[in-house]
Design a protein around this motif. Structure first.
Motif, PDB file in Angstrom:
ATOM      1  N   UNK A 107       0.829  -1.212   0.000  1.00  0.00           N
ATOM      2  CA  UNK A 107       0.000   0.000   0.000  1.00  0.00           C
ATOM      3  C   UNK A 107       0.859   1.256   0.000  1.00  0.00           C
ATOM      4  N   UNK A 108       1.904   1.299   0.819  1.00  0.00           N
ATOM      5  CA  UNK A 108       2.712   2.508   0.971  1.00  0.00           C
ATOM      6  C   UNK A 108       4.046   2.456   0.227  1.00  0.00           C
ATOM      7  N   UNK A 109       4.296   1.394  -0.549  1.00  0.00           N
ATOM      8  CA  UNK A 109       5.430   1.374  -1.462  1.00  0.00           C
ATOM      9  C   UNK A 109       6.759   0.960  -0.857  1.00  0.00           C
ATOM     10  N   UNK A 110       7.663   0.551  -1.771  1.00  0.00           N
ATOM     11  CA  UNK A 110       9.042   0.218  -1.426  1.00  0.00           C
ATOM     12  C   UNK A 110       9.949   1.198  -2.155  1.00  0.00           C
ATOM     13  N   UNK A 111      11.015   1.642  -1.491  1.00  0.00           N
ATOM     14  CA  UNK A 111      11.914   2.660  -2.051  1.00  0.00           C
ATOM     15  C   UNK A 111      13.328   2.116  -2.093  1.00  0.00           C
ATOM     16  N   UNK A 112      13.985   2.337  -3.237  1.00  0.00           N
ATOM     17  CA  UNK A 112      15.377   1.905  -3.409  1.00  0.00           C
ATOM     18  C   UNK A 112      16.229   3.139  -3.655  1.00  0.00           C
ATOM     19  N   UNK A 113      17.109   3.423  -2.701  1.00  0.00           N
ATOM     20  CA  UNK A 113      17.969   4.613  -2.790  1.00  0.00           C
ATOM     21  C   UNK A 113      17.148   5.885  -2.977  1.00  0.00           C
ATOM     22  N   UNK A 114      16.021   5.968  -2.285  1.00  0.00           N
ATOM     23  CA  UNK A 114      15.214   7.178  -2.320  1.00  0.00           C
ATOM     24  C   UNK A 114      14.239   7.275  -3.471  1.00  0.00           C
ATOM     25  N   UNK A 115      14.152   6.239  -4.325  1.00  0.00           N
ATOM     26  CA  UNK A 115      13.235   6.271  -5.466  1.00  0.00           C
ATOM     27  C   UNK A 115      12.256   5.122  -5.343  1.00  0.00           C
TER      28      UNK A 115
END
Length: 213
Positions: free
Chosen positions: A67-75
């Motif tokens: 629901x709230x997403x996954x972030x890789x290196x701020x993206x």
């Protein structure tokens, strides 16, 4: 025991900061329910939030429709991406991990998926996550300056707290109008039932002849 490359996730933000989780399963999942490899009991984390798949030559991270997403290196992570040592994996705006690789250290042989290796808090077990749907090769994630994790949406204030207060002048005006209406009604009733002598005096004051009924 065998000398193999050991892959770890080190908590850099959130609870248990500094704790390291060794990735031992071919498919390691992170989520809120107890059937994940790493369990994070927080409402901002989805039941099955993020998946890391170990490969002979590296690892791949993938968001599992959270629901709230996954972030890789701020993206924001929109497709499976290869991991490099030092990459930062953020889950919602609650917790972040640093992916590390240690070579030539003794590790336990990979175990079948579904055996938890780290738990932050307990939660009821649900159905295991579905297998990932992607094909190799995986594109390298573009380098970018580290950006802050997304901030939580502001909470809505109670309706009663934002409703403007009525001015006291409005109530004063309404009270005056009610008094005037009552006075007018009282005068009208008195005039309706007034004696003849009263009306004779009124007509004499205004010098008007008294009508004959």
């Amino acid at each position: 025991m065998e000398n193999q490359t050991r892959r770890l996730l080190v908590v850099t933000e959130g609870p248990n900061q500094g704790q390291a989780y060794v990735l031992q399963d071919m498919v390691c999942t992170i989520g809120r329910t107890a059937d994940n490899t790493i369990v994070i009991d927080n409402p901002r984390i989805s039941r099955h939030h993020t998946q890391i798949r170990l490969l002979p030559d590296g690892a791949v991270v993938e968001d599992m429709g959270s629901t709230n997403g996954t972030w890789l290196n701020g993206r924001a992570l929109t497709s499976p991406q290869r991991l490099k040592p030092g990459d930062i994996i953020g889950l919602a705006d609650y917790v972040a991990f640093r992916y590390e690789v240690e070579a030539g250290l003794p590790t336990v042989k990979l175990t079948p998926p579904g055996t938890p290796t780290g738990v932050m808090t307990d939660y009821d077990a649900l159905m295991p996550p579905p297998p990932p749907a992607y094909e190799e090769p995986y594109p390298a994630y573009p380098e970018s300056a580290a950006a802050p994790l997304p901030q939580p949406a502001p909470t809505l204030q109670a309706v009663g707290a934002t409703r403007p207060r009525r001015s006291q002048r409005v109530y004063i005006v309404i009270a005056i109008l009610l008094i005037l209406i009552c006075l007018c009604a009282a005068v009208a009733v008195y005039l309706w039932f007034a004696p003849v002598e009263f009306w004779q005096k009124v007509f004499e004051i205004f010098n008007i002849p008294m009508p004959v009924l």
